[in-house]
Structures are given as structure tokens and as C-alpha cells.
Design a protein around this motif. Structure first.
Motif, PDB file in Angstrom:
ATOM      1  N   GLY A 167       5.791  -9.472 -11.658  1.00  0.00           N
ATOM      2  CA  GLY A 167       5.914 -10.064 -12.985  1.00  0.00           C
ATOM      3  C   GLY A 167       5.670 -11.555 -12.986  1.00  0.00           C
ATOM      4  N   LEU A 168       5.787 -12.179 -11.800  1.00  0.00           N
ATOM      5  CA  LEU A 168       5.549 -13.623 -11.685  1.00  0.00           C
ATOM      6  C   LEU A 168       4.218 -13.921 -11.006  1.00  0.00           C
ATOM      7  N   THR A 169       3.603 -12.905 -10.406  1.00  0.00           N
ATOM      8  CA  THR A 169       2.421 -13.089  -9.573  1.00  0.00           C
ATOM      9  C   THR A 169       1.438 -11.957  -9.839  1.00  0.00           C
ATOM     10  N   PRO A 170       0.147 -12.122  -9.539  1.00  0.00           N
ATOM     11  CA  PRO A 170      -0.832 -11.059  -9.799  1.00  0.00           C
ATOM     12  C   PRO A 170      -0.472  -9.748  -9.099  1.00  0.00           C
ATOM     13  N   ARG A 171      -0.845  -8.634  -9.716  1.00  0.00           N
ATOM     14  CA  ARG A 171      -0.605  -7.326  -9.115  1.00  0.00           C
ATOM     15  C   ARG A 171      -1.309  -7.241  -7.765  1.00  0.00           C
ATOM     16  N   SER A 172      -0.632  -6.613  -6.802  1.00  0.00           N
ATOM     17  CA  SER A 172      -1.158  -6.572  -5.441  1.00  0.00           C
ATOM     18  C   SER A 172      -0.817  -5.238  -4.790  1.00  0.00           C
ATOM     19  N   LEU A 173      -1.644  -4.856  -3.827  1.00  0.00           N
ATOM     20  CA  LEU A 173      -1.394  -3.677  -3.014  1.00  0.00           C
ATOM     21  C   LEU A 173      -1.518  -4.069  -1.546  1.00  0.00           C
ATOM     22  N   VAL A 174      -0.725  -3.414  -0.706  1.00  0.00           N
ATOM     23  CA  VAL A 174      -0.782  -3.660   0.734  1.00  0.00           C
ATOM     24  C   VAL A 174      -1.675  -2.602   1.371  1.00  0.00           C
ATOM     25  N   VAL A 175      -2.640  -3.054   2.159  1.00  0.00           N
ATOM     26  CA  VAL A 175      -3.585  -2.162   2.822  1.00  0.00           C
ATOM     27  C   VAL A 175      -3.450  -2.343   4.328  1.00  0.00           C
ATOM     28  N   THR A 176      -3.322  -1.239   5.053  1.00  0.00           N
ATOM     29  CA  THR A 176      -3.200  -1.301   6.509  1.00  0.00           C
ATOM     30  C   THR A 176      -4.353  -0.607   7.214  1.00  0.00           C
ATOM     31  N   LYS A 177      -5.212   0.064   6.444  1.00  0.00           N
ATOM     32  CA  LYS A 177      -6.395   0.701   7.022  1.00  0.00           C
ATOM     33  C   LYS A 177      -7.498   0.750   5.977  1.00  0.00           C
ATOM     34  N   ILE A 178      -8.734   0.771   6.447  1.00  0.00           N
ATOM     35  CA  ILE A 178      -9.898   0.660   5.570  1.00  0.00           C
ATOM     36  C   ILE A 178      -9.942   1.805   4.568  1.00  0.00           C
ATOM     37  N   GLU A 179      -9.453   2.972   4.943  1.00  0.00           N
ATOM     38  CA  GLU A 179      -9.515   4.142   4.061  1.00  0.00           C
ATOM     39  C   GLU A 179      -8.734   3.938   2.769  1.00  0.00           C
ATOM     40  N   GLN A 180      -7.846   2.950   2.726  1.00  0.00           N
ATOM     41  CA  GLN A 180      -7.046   2.699   1.522  1.00  0.00           C
ATOM     42  C   GLN A 180      -7.775   1.836   0.491  1.00  0.00           C
ATOM     43  N   CYS A 181      -8.966   1.346   0.839  1.00  0.00           N
ATOM     44  CA  CYS A 181      -9.694   0.443  -0.061  1.00  0.00           C
ATOM     45  C   CYS A 181     -10.091   1.124  -1.367  1.00  0.00           C
ATOM     46  N   HIS A 182     -10.524   2.372  -1.285  1.00  0.00           N
ATOM     47  CA  HIS A 182     -10.955   3.077  -2.497  1.00  0.00           C
ATOM     48  C   HIS A 182      -9.807   3.176  -3.498  1.00  0.00           C
ATOM     49  N   ASP A 183      -8.633   3.521  -3.010  1.00  0.00           N
ATOM     50  CA  ASP A 183      -7.468   3.640  -3.889  1.00  0.00           C
ATOM     51  C   ASP A 183      -7.117   2.288  -4.505  1.00  0.00           C
ATOM     52  N   ALA A 184      -7.266   1.207  -3.734  1.00  0.00           N
ATOM     53  CA  ALA A 184      -6.968  -0.126  -4.257  1.00  0.00           C
ATOM     54  C   ALA A 184      -7.906  -0.494  -5.401  1.00  0.00           C
ATOM     55  N   VAL A 185      -9.186  -0.159  -5.259  1.00  0.00           N
ATOM     56  CA  VAL A 185     -10.153  -0.434  -6.327  1.00  0.00           C
ATOM     57  C   VAL A 185      -9.815   0.379  -7.569  1.00  0.00           C
ATOM     58  N   GLN A 186      -9.447   1.633  -7.388  1.00  0.00           N
ATOM     59  CA  GLN A 186      -9.109   2.491  -8.525  1.00  0.00           C
ATOM     60  C   GLN A 186      -7.894   1.969  -9.288  1.00  0.00           C
ATOM     61  N   LYS A 187      -6.939   1.406  -8.571  1.00  0.00           N
ATOM     62  CA  LYS A 187      -5.697   0.953  -9.207  1.00  0.00           C
ATOM     63  C   LYS A 187      -5.794  -0.461  -9.774  1.00  0.00           C
ATOM     64  N   LEU A 188      -6.543  -1.337  -9.114  1.00  0.00           N
ATOM     65  CA  LEU A 188      -6.564  -2.746  -9.518  1.00  0.00           C
ATOM     66  C   LEU A 188      -7.872  -3.180 -10.168  1.00  0.00           C
ATOM     67  N   GLY A 189      -8.937  -2.421  -9.972  1.00  0.00           N
ATOM     68  CA  GLY A 189     -10.229  -2.829 -10.522  1.00  0.00           C
ATOM     69  C   GLY A 189     -10.907  -3.860  -9.643  1.00  0.00           C
ATOM     70  N   LEU A 190     -11.997  -4.430 -10.151  1.00  0.00           N
ATOM     71  CA  LEU A 190     -12.782  -5.433  -9.431  1.00  0.00           C
ATOM     72  C   LEU A 190     -13.061  -6.618 -10.341  1.00  0.00           C
ATOM     73  N   PRO A 191     -13.322  -7.814  -9.789  1.00  0.00           N
ATOM     74  CA  PRO A 191     -13.274  -8.189  -8.376  1.00  0.00           C
ATOM     75  C   PRO A 191     -11.831  -8.300  -7.882  1.00  0.00           C
ATOM     76  N   LEU A 192     -11.670  -8.434  -6.556  1.00  0.00           N
ATOM     77  CA  LEU A 192     -10.355  -8.498  -5.943  1.00  0.00           C
ATOM     78  C   LEU A 192     -10.280  -9.660  -4.954  1.00  0.00           C
ATOM     79  N   PHE A 193      -9.118 -10.296  -4.915  1.00  0.00           N
ATOM     80  CA  PHE A 193      -8.851 -11.336  -3.911  1.00  0.00           C
ATOM     81  C   PHE A 193      -8.214 -10.657  -2.709  1.00  0.00           C
ATOM     82  N   VAL A 194      -8.666 -11.019  -1.511  1.00  0.00           N
ATOM     83  CA  VAL A 194      -8.223 -10.352  -0.295  1.00  0.00           C
ATOM     84  C   VAL A 194      -7.664 -11.398   0.677  1.00  0.00           C
ATOM     85  N   LYS A 195      -6.430 -11.190   1.146  1.00  0.00           N
ATOM     86  CA  LYS A 195      -5.797 -12.136   2.062  1.00  0.00           C
ATOM     87  C   LYS A 195      -4.951 -11.387   3.074  1.00  0.00           C
ATOM     88  N   GLY A 196      -4.712 -12.020   4.213  1.00  0.00           N
ATOM     89  CA  GLY A 196      -3.787 -11.449   5.176  1.00  0.00           C
ATOM     90  C   GLY A 196      -2.353 -11.624   4.710  1.00  0.00           C
TER      91      GLY A 196
END
Length: 304
Positions: free
Chosen positions: A122-151
Motif C-alpha cells: 500500500g506504500l510501495t509498488p506491487r511486487s512479486l518474489v521470484v526464485t527461479k526463471i519459470e516463475q517469470c510468466h506468472d509475474a507478467v500475468q499478475k503485474l503486467g509490463l514493463p517491470l522493474f527487476v532488482k535483487g
């Protein structure tokens, strides 16, 4: 006149990494300036090695630091350590009655953003935690594009737009794979985030230098604040109302996190909203354009 009572003022101890052993850079120059201000503010500074390669153990790193007669607060300034090193230095310091302001658990909470994020919704942009490449598709479906990516610990925005922004799923997979290999930045976790459009007048490597401010807080009280980016910028000056808004949001974020010491970065979007960008441990956060001497005077006054 009162008798039978003595007043003690605890002096802040500062563990300063031996940056003279490291290559010169903007970060080392930042640390040098910060240490000069710490000395002027009266901090008791003890230099420690930047890692355990020269000293082997945390106890050896603090060998020259004297035992304290009572619990004494300490601030560690340097580069972000891995969790094991922070915990080792913390415990070696405690054995000498010296207490770093954040415990290992508290340090990790504010430094690894995937741990802080659940408290900041609620104070910061919506985010998802990804630990493997296979989770990228689900992240795009939930958050849309473009996306900021950080460690979980750091982004790669200093390398430019392409190093941290994914315009499509293929780019997201590449960026996630790169960060998962960079253990110091990701610790095995990558944050995939809604991309904010921040107000800006400058860019670096095509990355917009957004209107962003860094706030250092101790137990909800502001120690210092300043513009995030180096150099002159027409957006770096806050009026009194804006400053109150930025510091109030930083305090709100800090109160949600169970840690005494926290750095909060606040950015302004093109539609003039203020949002939390990320958090960190001020001991290892660049001071940006926070005025150094007032900052260290406030740090030196912290009592355990």
C-alpha cells in the motif's frame, strides 16, 4: 544540588571499514567524507578489515577495540556485508559490551527487500518474489509490463535502463537469470515490481534519475534526509509541505518494520504521488545528499 547520582553520556562507537584497502570509487569517496564528519561529531572510530580474508574471524577484526564498561551503541559503516558476516561482527561486538543498533534479524529485515515488502504493501509498488526463471510468466500475468527487476539486496540501475527494466517476458527471464547469479545482490531472490514513472529531468545510461529522497531514521525519528542522486537537479529542493510529506511517509514505513535503524527511499511519480521505493540499513546506505555533519551529530547522540 543533587548528590548521589552521576550522569553518563554514551559516546557512539563507529566501526569503519578500511576503505584504503579497496579501489577508489564514488562509494569509497562517499565513505571517506562520512568518516570525516563522524570524527568531527566526536565518534570513537575503529577501523576494521573489509572482509575476513586478512583477519580470519570477527574476533580478530575487533581485537583492537577495547571492552566497554557498560553497553555502548555502535554504528558500522561500509559496504553491505553478507548476513553471516554481519551476525559474526554483531556477536563479537556484544562480547565487548558494544551493541550495533540493528540486531542481525533487524538488519536483514530492512536490507533484504523481499522481507520488508509484506509490511509495506500500500506504500510501495506491487511486487512479486521470484526464485527461479519459470516463475517469470506468472509475474507478467499478475503485474503486467514493463517491470522493474532488482535483487533482494540491490538493483543494477547504475548500469542503465536495460539492466533493470524488462519490456517483455524474454527480457524478464534474462534479467532474473543474471540477478540469481549475483549472490551479493539477490541472495537467491529477485523482486519483480510494477514500474513507476517518476518525475525527472536527467537520465544516466537511459535510466531516468527520478525525483527521489533518502531518509535515515532511528526509532521513528528522522536523523537526516536528502536528495538521492548526485549532482545538481531542479527537482532536488523540497518545499516545507513536500518535506513534511516525505518524512511522514518515511516514518510510516519505519513504524511498520521492527527495526530501530532504517533508511527509506521515497519517490514522486509523474502524477505527484509519493511512494516508498525501497528500504535499507543506514549503516550501509550511501548518504546521497544528506548533510553529513548534522547527520553525524544526531547519530552521536543516540543512546542504547
Amino acid at each position: 544540588m543533587q548528590t548521589g547520582k552521576r550522569l553518563f553520556r554514551f559516546l557512539m562507537i563507529v566501526f569503519a571499514e578500511a576503505i584504503e584497502l579497496l579501489p577508489s570509487s564514488a562509494s569509497t569517496r562517499d565513505l571517506q567524507a562520512s568518516m570525516a564528519a563522524a570524527r568531527l561529531a566526536g565518534g570513537q572510530i575503529y577501523t576494521i578489515p573489509p572482509d575476513f580474508s586478512l583477519c580470519d574471524t570477527a574476533e580478530n577484526a575487533l581485537y583492537h577495540v577495547p571492552m566497554q564498561s557498560r553497553p555502548t551503541p555502535a554504528w558500522w559503516t561500509g559496504y553491505i556485508p553478507d548476513f553471516a558476516r554481519y551476525e559474526a561482527i554483531y556477536n563479537a561486538a556484544r562480547a565487548k559490551n558494544i551493541v550495533l543498533l540493528n540486531s542481525p534479524v533487524q538488519h536483514r529485515l530492512v536490507q533484504e527487500f523481499d522481507l520488508a515488502y509484506p509490511f509495506l504493501k500500500g506504500l510501495t509498488p506491487r511486487s512479486l518474489v521470484v526464485t527461479k526463471i519459470e516463475q517469470c510468466h506468472d509475474a507478467v500475468q499478475k503485474l503486467g509490463l514493463p517491470l522493474f527487476v532488482k535483487g533482494a539486496v540491490q538493483s543494477r540501475k547504475s548500469r542503465g535502463w536495460k539492466a533493470c527494466v524488462a519490456e517483455n517476458e524474454d527480457e524478464l527471464r534474462v534479467l532474473v537469470a543474471q540477478l540469481l547469479e549475483l549472490e551479493k545482490r539477490s541472495r537467491g531472490r529477485v523482486l519483480v515490481r510494477e514500474l513507476l514513472k517518476l518525475r525527472h529531468t536527467r537520465t544516466h545510461n537511459d535510466f531516468p534519475l527520478g525525483r527521489e529522497f533518502r531518509v535515515f531514521l532511528h526509532r521513528g525519528a528522522v536523523l537526516g534526509s536528502g536528495y538521492y542522486w548526485e549532482g545538481n537537479d531542479p527537482l532536488q529542493v523540497l518545499n516545507s509541505e513536500e518535506r513534511a510529506t516525505v518524512e511522514a511517509l518515511a516514518k510510516k514505513a519505519a513504524l511498520r518494520l521492527d527495526a530501530p535503524l532504517i533508511a527509506v527511499d521515497i519517490g514522486q511519480t509523474e502524477d505527484l504521488r509519493w511512494l516508498v521505493i525501497e528500504t535499507g540499513d543506514p549503516q550501509f546506505s550511501g548518504v546521497s545528499q544528506i548533510p553529513l555533519l548534522p547527520l553525524w551529530h544526531r547519530i552521536a547522540q543516540i543512546e542504547q
